[in-house]
Write an enzyme that holds these catalytic residues in place. Structure first.
Site, PDB file in Angstrom:
ATOM      1  N   SER A   1       0.870  -1.178   0.000  1.00 53.92           N
ATOM      2  CA  SER A   1       0.000   0.000   0.000  1.00 53.92           C
ATOM      3  C   SER A   1       0.903   1.223   0.000  1.00 53.92           C
ATOM      4  O   SER A   1       2.132   1.112   0.042  1.00 53.92           O
ATOM      5  CB  SER A   1      -0.939  -0.004   1.219  1.00 53.92           C
TER       6      SER A   1
ATOM      7  N   GLY B   1      -3.293  -7.558   5.102  1.00 55.34           N
ATOM      8  CA  GLY B   1      -2.130  -7.823   4.263  1.00 55.34           C
ATOM      9  C   GLY B   1      -1.215  -8.864   4.865  1.00 55.34           C
ATOM     10  O   GLY B   1      -1.674  -9.880   5.400  1.00 55.34           O
TER      11      GLY B   1
ATOM     12  N   GLY C   1       0.648  -8.385   7.470  1.00 56.01           N
ATOM     13  CA  GLY C   1       0.717  -8.297   8.917  1.00 56.01           C
ATOM     14  C   GLY C   1       1.633  -7.277   9.535  1.00 56.01           C
ATOM     15  O   GLY C   1       1.762  -7.223  10.766  1.00 56.01           O
TER      16      GLY C   1
ATOM     17  N   THR D   1      -8.163 -11.205   6.813  1.00 55.58           N
ATOM     18  CA  THR D   1      -7.835 -11.187   5.393  1.00 55.58           C
ATOM     19  C   THR D   1      -8.600 -12.287   4.689  1.00 55.58           C
ATOM     20  O   THR D   1      -8.959 -13.301   5.314  1.00 55.58           O
ATOM     21  CB  THR D   1      -6.322 -11.356   5.161  1.00 55.58           C
ATOM     22  N   LEU D   2      -8.834 -12.105   3.401  1.00 52.83           N
ATOM     23  CA  LEU D   2      -9.457 -13.146   2.571  1.00 52.83           C
ATOM     24  C   LEU D   2      -8.421 -13.917   1.768  1.00 52.83           C
ATOM     25  O   LEU D   2      -8.762 -14.870   1.074  1.00 52.83           O
ATOM     26  CB  LEU D   2     -10.470 -12.503   1.610  1.00 52.83           C
ATOM     27  N   SER D   3      -7.160 -13.493   1.853  1.00 52.24           N
ATOM     28  CA  SER D   3      -6.086 -14.132   1.090  1.00 52.24           C
ATOM     29  C   SER D   3      -5.444 -15.253   1.888  1.00 52.24           C
ATOM     30  O   SER D   3      -4.903 -15.032   2.973  1.00 52.24           O
ATOM     31  CB  SER D   3      -5.024 -13.099   0.721  1.00 52.24           C
TER      32      SER D   3
ATOM     33  N   GLU E   1      -2.754 -16.867   1.053  1.00 49.70           N
ATOM     34  CA  GLU E   1      -1.304 -16.650   1.037  1.00 49.70           C
ATOM     35  C   GLU E   1      -0.905 -15.670   2.135  1.00 49.70           C
ATOM     36  O   GLU E   1       0.065 -15.886   2.859  1.00 49.70           O
ATOM     37  CB  GLU E   1      -0.875 -16.119  -0.332  1.00 49.70           C
TER      38      GLU E   1
ATOM     39  N   CYS F   1      -0.756   3.437 -12.830  1.00 50.55           N
ATOM     40  CA  CYS F   1      -1.252   3.893 -11.529  1.00 50.55           C
ATOM     41  C   CYS F   1      -0.381   5.012 -10.976  1.00 50.55           C
ATOM     42  O   CYS F   1      -0.890   5.994 -10.414  1.00 50.55           O
ATOM     43  CB  CYS F   1      -1.321   2.729 -10.548  1.00 50.55           C
TER      44      CYS F   1
END
Length: 390
Positions: free
Chosen positions: A135, A175, A177, A195-197, A199, A357
């Site tokens: 981020s 993320g 952590g 988190t939903l990840s 990994e 971006c």
């Protein structure tokens, strides 16, 4: 001939800087006076209908497929397109208004997170900094390294939360952590990340054990909407609300209201649009499916409508432009490693994503906003902003 005339008319006012354009038949034209900044080569024709229907996807896919090539700084070329007031891209805040798409249900949110974040920790480790923070950084000086900027960012957010020892902290979209572990070490709080990840979840679990913080840090593989019967003194979310979707913004703030104690403090760190919220169709298709960039006034409205008190709003737009620039540089430096597991189309896709971006933030096409708001009145927050910048 007709196709080329269409291209010439379209491209003549697309760039704010001098540019050479070479067409598929070898003809070269220059637009703009002075020494050229860039060269754009078309190796094949992009169908006119594709360009008119969705220029973002048409140009993005053409770059990914090698149908167009850029000589010069890719980020600056895209920035030149954004700066041109007569460009067919430059006048759009985020290329396109909200796309018609399926709602970000819990199942779809999980699928979207997997699409982007679960392509492998090893891939992200190649070009992120050592903290694996994905981020916007915070550059206190122009010479700060990427790692220093990310550590600065975490410290900046934790100061804004006005943490006290023993507080409970929830990080929505934690993320890898870095924030929750730093909060526990530096402030003595009980930190929970969701988190939903898979990994990310796996790596945070490893870090908690490696750094011996099992008693103070917890990570959960779950949707934040599924947290029940629990409240927190502080709630933070960094770069997650962009994945919520416009039709679920209301739900996000309702849930934060439910999870935050009376007088609690929340910090929301989000990419924002200066005017109307929207999305980019190419990014939605290839990078962040289901994403939506909310407008600043849209988020302020949700904050105030849920009876939160907005206490601070800060723009870090230039910081994100620089962060993405450093990621793009790192990415170019590890291409040989990336090529061991990814094809050239994937590489060109990520090159375009990172540079476009960065250009978007640089030109003010999009912004990065940090909001501080409280649930009801909180008179323990310091009287001035000094505490944020010490």
């Amino acid at each position: 001939m007709i196709d080329k005339m269409f291209y010439k008319t379209l491209l003549k006012k697309t760039f704010s800087d001098p540019i050479h354009i070479t067409f598929w038949d070898g003809e070269t034209v220059q637009y703009g006076e002075g020494t050229r900044e860039f060269k754009l080569t078309f190796y094949d024709i992009i169908p006119k209908g594709d360009l008119l229907h969705d220029p973002s996807i048409a140009f993005g896919e053409a770059f990914m497929d090698g149908k167009i090539e850029v000589e010069g700084n890719l980020k600056e070329l895209i920035a030149s397109m954004y700066r041109s007031q007569e460009s067919f891209l430059g006048n759009n805040q985020i290329y396109a208004k909200l796309l018609d798409k399926f709602s970000n249900t819990k199942k779809r949110s999980k699928e979207n997170a997997t699409f982007h974040y679960d392509i492998g920790n090893e891939f992200y480790k190649l070009w992120l900094d050592e903290t694996m923070t994905y981020s916007c950084g915070y550059f206190r000086t122009a010479d700060d390294s990427l790692m220093t900027a990310q550590q600065n960012k975490v410290a900046h957010i934790l100061k804004k939360l006005n943490l006290r020892e023993g507080d409970t902290l929830l990080d929505i979209g934690c993320g890898w952590g870095e924030l929750i572990l730093t909060a526990a070490k530096r402030y003595g709080v009980k930190a929970t990340g969701v988190t939903l990840s898979e990994e990310q979840y796996g790596r945070v679990k490893e870090r908690i054990i490696e750094e011996q913080h099992e008693d103070s840090v917890d990570v959960r593989l779950m949707d934040y909407r599924d947290i029940k019967h629990q409240q927190f003194d502080r709630i933070v979310s960094v770069g997650m609300i962009e994945h919520v979707g416009q039709d679920h913004l209301e739900e996000y703030f309702q849930k934060v209201n439910e999870l935050l104690i009376d007088g609690g403090v929340s910090v929301l760190h989000s990419i924002t649009s200066p005017k109307d919220g929207g999305t980019n169709s190419w990014i939605d298709k290839y990078i962040f499916p289901g994403g939506y960039i909310p407008a600043v006034n849209e988020l302020v409205r949700h904050i105030t409508e849920h009876n939160f008190l907005l206490t601070d709003l800060e723009s870090l737009r230039r910081h994100y432009a620089k962060t993405l620039e450093k990621w793009a540089e790192n990415f170019e430096n590890v291409l040989e490693e990336v090529r061991k597991s990814r094809d050239e189309r994937f590489i060109r896709m990520w090159r375009l994503y990172l540079n476009s971006c960065s250009a978007s933030f640089q030109t003010g096409n999009i912004d990065l906003s940090q909001f501080i708001f409280t649930k009801g009145t909180n008179n323990s927050i310091p009287w001035t902003r000094d505490y944020m910048y010490k």
